[in-house]
Design a protein around this motif. Structure first.
Motif, mmCIF file in Angstrom:
data_model
loop_
_atom_site.group_PDB
_atom_site.id
_atom_site.type_symbol
_atom_site.label_atom_id
_atom_site.label_comp_id
_atom_site.label_asym_id
_atom_site.label_seq_id
_atom_site.Cartn_x
_atom_site.Cartn_y
_atom_site.Cartn_z
ATOM 1 N N ASP A 288 0.851 -1.183 0.000
ATOM 2 C CA ASP A 288 0.000 0.000 0.000
ATOM 3 C C ASP A 288 0.892 1.240 0.000
ATOM 4 O O ASP A 288 2.022 1.222 0.497
ATOM 5 N N LYS A 512 -11.536 1.789 2.726
ATOM 6 C CA LYS A 512 -10.771 1.495 3.938
ATOM 7 C C LYS A 512 -11.263 2.429 5.037
ATOM 8 O O LYS A 512 -10.792 3.558 5.163
ATOM 9 N N GLU A 515 -8.662 3.989 7.526
ATOM 10 C CA GLU A 515 -7.577 4.826 7.034
ATOM 11 C C GLU A 515 -8.109 6.211 6.662
ATOM 12 O O GLU A 515 -8.761 6.376 5.635
ATOM 13 N N ASN A 518 -8.758 8.214 2.988
ATOM 14 C CA ASN A 518 -8.670 7.252 1.892
ATOM 15 C C ASN A 518 -9.808 7.490 0.900
ATOM 16 O O ASN A 518 -10.961 7.703 1.284
ATOM 17 N N THR A 561 -13.030 8.314 3.388
ATOM 18 C CA THR A 561 -12.962 8.113 4.835
ATOM 19 C C THR A 561 -12.707 9.464 5.498
ATOM 20 O O THR A 561 -11.601 10.015 5.398
#
Length: 600
Positions: A288, A512, A515, A518, A561
């Motif tokens: 990632d 996600k 996170e 994101n 997010t």
């Protein structure tokens, strides 16, 4: 001269193949090969039959990725778990070692045979030359035979060298694993008795032989430890009892990461290799963007997870649809709570459920409005190499393009790298339903196929009726830079009618919720006659359009997010029904908060 002629191929092989392979420009620094071999010796990966120096950087990065995954999987396991894993690898390595020895013996026989043939051919040629025989019809065939025998000898010598190197490497790996197995056994014994290895030796416990003796001199092998009266059985409780009051574990107890310098060495080597092959691993989709070092991914302390784990989500959603038909025009607002309990029964089988409660404020008020219900309930565990689910669980068929809802019955999944899955039971309002799928996924691409069958259930008018519906699916996707491009073909039959459809997609990233900041998005084009789906996953009007032959059109989605465990979603659909070309437009958004009673 005679001897030099048949020795020449061997000397050539030694010069050309110092490491049993053709010399080539190194693709990595020497330490890379040393570290990979050391990780293999410690049981974190299996080396290929080819010599490491002959592998490309892409092939080396694949080995590194496997080692990283194996190390991550080993973190947080008990000593008993690791002992079992190492024992399994040791058995497999012994089989491979025996095969390598057999191959070495066979290669040695061929090498010696070719050596004798080359010696005889060279002798014949030399003798005729010394006799002064220079006739072409005599010397020509002899020279040809001598040359051919030297070529065969060179190939046999190379094969023998490769087999010998492979056997030595397997032997080293086998010895390393045997030592590791013995170290783990001593560590478990120390954890169980509270006595260190040095003191155990003074009481007759060998730290090198893998045999523990009682004061009376009776012993048991590592395999028999704990049976009869000569050994003490190791249990998970011993790990628990070896914990200090602050729930951390000293050497020789719970976490291998904390208890073994060998694992610390493996992690250091793997971290260096990950840095070396960062670009290759990133291109393969392993890393990632936010993870720059291996230590970021591996746990550094023990996290005690409760036996009953609970995940949950609270979601508020709002959807607005408009269109050319009254049933396409809707306004739906919903507040929904879902709680997912997961009870670990015995370390393998889990009892899993989903409790749902919701309140609807718009045009839609179904039978579950303002009710609390247990909507999912099933057992999940492994039987041999297969993962099994039994009960009422969620089923996502063909990425939701065929079905996305509750399924009551049984699901079995097995296989690697191709995963085969079978579901049998009942889908919503059906008398019987089943499906078979096969999926092959790699970091940069994937393939899949499946067949889905519904007996009874919804007809074209969304009324429950007798009849059968079958859908066949084939799909593929490929990562292209930052986006993933996919295509799916669907062929369906429903109560004597048939239709062919497809879905084309482009996406970037994945959701996600843990996170912050994101982002991910997707874009799809659908063409699906009603025969190709039963209950669609989308928040648009696909299910309503079944009575009008199905649908076609575009869909787009975006997720963001906001902060940890707060996820915002926005979706848009512009669809036409296939019979009358009447259109609908849907905008749907949601805000979801996730929670749980444990730490990752």
């Amino acid at each position: 001269m005679n001897r030099m002629k048949w020795c020449l191929p061997i000397l050539t092989t030694i010069c050309l193949f110092p490491d049993s392979v053709m010399a080539a420009e190194p693709t990595a620094e020497p330490w890379v090969y040393e570290d990979i071999e050391e990780l293999a010796a410690q049981g974190y990966l299996e080396l290929p039959d080819k010599d490491l120096h002959s592998l490309s950087r892409t092939e080396l990065s694949t080995l590194v990725a496997k080692a990283l995954a194996r190390i991550e999987d080993s973190q947080g396991t008990t000593l008993a778990d690791e002992y079992g894993r190492v024992t399994r690898l040791l058995v497999e390595d012994k089989v491979q070692l025996n095969l390598s020895k057999e191959q070495l013996e066979a290669a040695g026989k061929i090498f010696r045979q070719r050596e004798r043939e080359a010696r005889r051919a060279s002798d014949d040629l030399a003798r005729q030359s010394l006799r002064g025989v220079n006739r072409l019809e005599v010397m020509g065939p002899l020279q040809k035979r001598a040359k051919a025998s030297q070529v065969r000898l060179q190939a046999a010598a190379r094969d023998f060298a490769v087999a010998r190197q492979r056997t030595l490497r397997r032997q080293r790996m086998n010895d390393e694993l045997a030592q590791r197995q013995n170290d783990l056994l001593n560590a478990m014994t120390s954890a169980a008795t509270g006595v260190g290895p040095e003191l155990m030796e003074s009481f007759g416990a060998s730290s090198t032989s893998g045999t523990i003796r009682t004061s009376g001199g009776f012993g048991s092998s590592a395999a028999d430890l704990g049976e009869g009266g000569s050994g003490m059985p190791y249990t998970a409780a011993m790990d628990a009892n070896s914990a200090s009051p602050d729930r951390t574990y000293p050497n020789g107890s719970r976490l291998l990461r904390d208890s073994s310098a060998r694992d610390a060495d493996a992690i250091a080597r793997a971290s260096a290799l990950r840095t070396e092959f960062m670009s290759e691993l990133d291109d393969a989709g392993y890393i990632d963007d936010q993870n720059a070092h291996l230590a970021d991914d591996l746990p550094v302390k023990n996290l005690q997870r409760p036996r009953l784990r609970v995940d949950g989500e609270v979601r508020v959603s709002d959807g607005h649809s408009s269109g050319d038909r009254p049933e396409y025009r809707r306004n739906d607002t919903e507040l929904r709570l879902r709680v997912y309990p997961d009870y670990d029964i015995d370390g393998n089988w889990h009892a899993i459920g989903m409790v749902e409660a919701k309140k609807q404020f718009g045009d839609k008020h179904d039978k579950d409005d303002e009710k609390i219900r247990l909507d999912r309930y099933y057992l999940e565990g492994n039987i041999g190499l297969a993962k099994v689910d039994v009960g009422a669980f969620s089923s996502l068929m063909a990425e939701g393009n065929v079905y996305d809802s509750k399924f009551k019955g049984m699901r079995i999944s097995a296989g690697n790298p191709v995963v085969y899955t079978m579901e049998y039971g009942k889908a919503n309002d059906t008398d019987k339903a089943w499906n078979l799928t096969a999926d092959y996924e790699q970091p940069t691409y994937g393939l899949g196929a499946g067949v889905y069958r519904f007996e009874g259930g919804y007809d074209r008018d969304n009324a429950v009726a007798d009849g059968k519906q079958s859908v066949a699916m084939a799909r593929a996707h490929q990562k292209m830079g930052d986006v993933d491009v996919g295509a799916m073909i669907l062929y369906g039959k429903d109560r004597g009618k048939q239709g062919t459809g497809y879905v084309v997609s482009v996406s970037n990233g994945t959701e996600k919720s843990w996170e912050p900041r994101n982002r991910s998005w997707w874009l799809k084009y659908y063409y699906q006659p009603y025969e190709t789906y039963y209950s669609h996953t989308m928040n648009g009007t696909a299910d309503v359009m079944r009575r009008y032959g199905g649908f076609k059109g575009v869909g787009a989605g975006y997720s963001y997010t906001l902060s940890k465990d707060w996820l915002f979603n926005l979706e848009y659909y512009h669809l036409w029904d296939l019979d009358t070309d009447k259109q609908s437009n849907t905008v749907w958004g949601s805000l979801t908060h996730y929670f749980k009673n444990y730490e990752n």
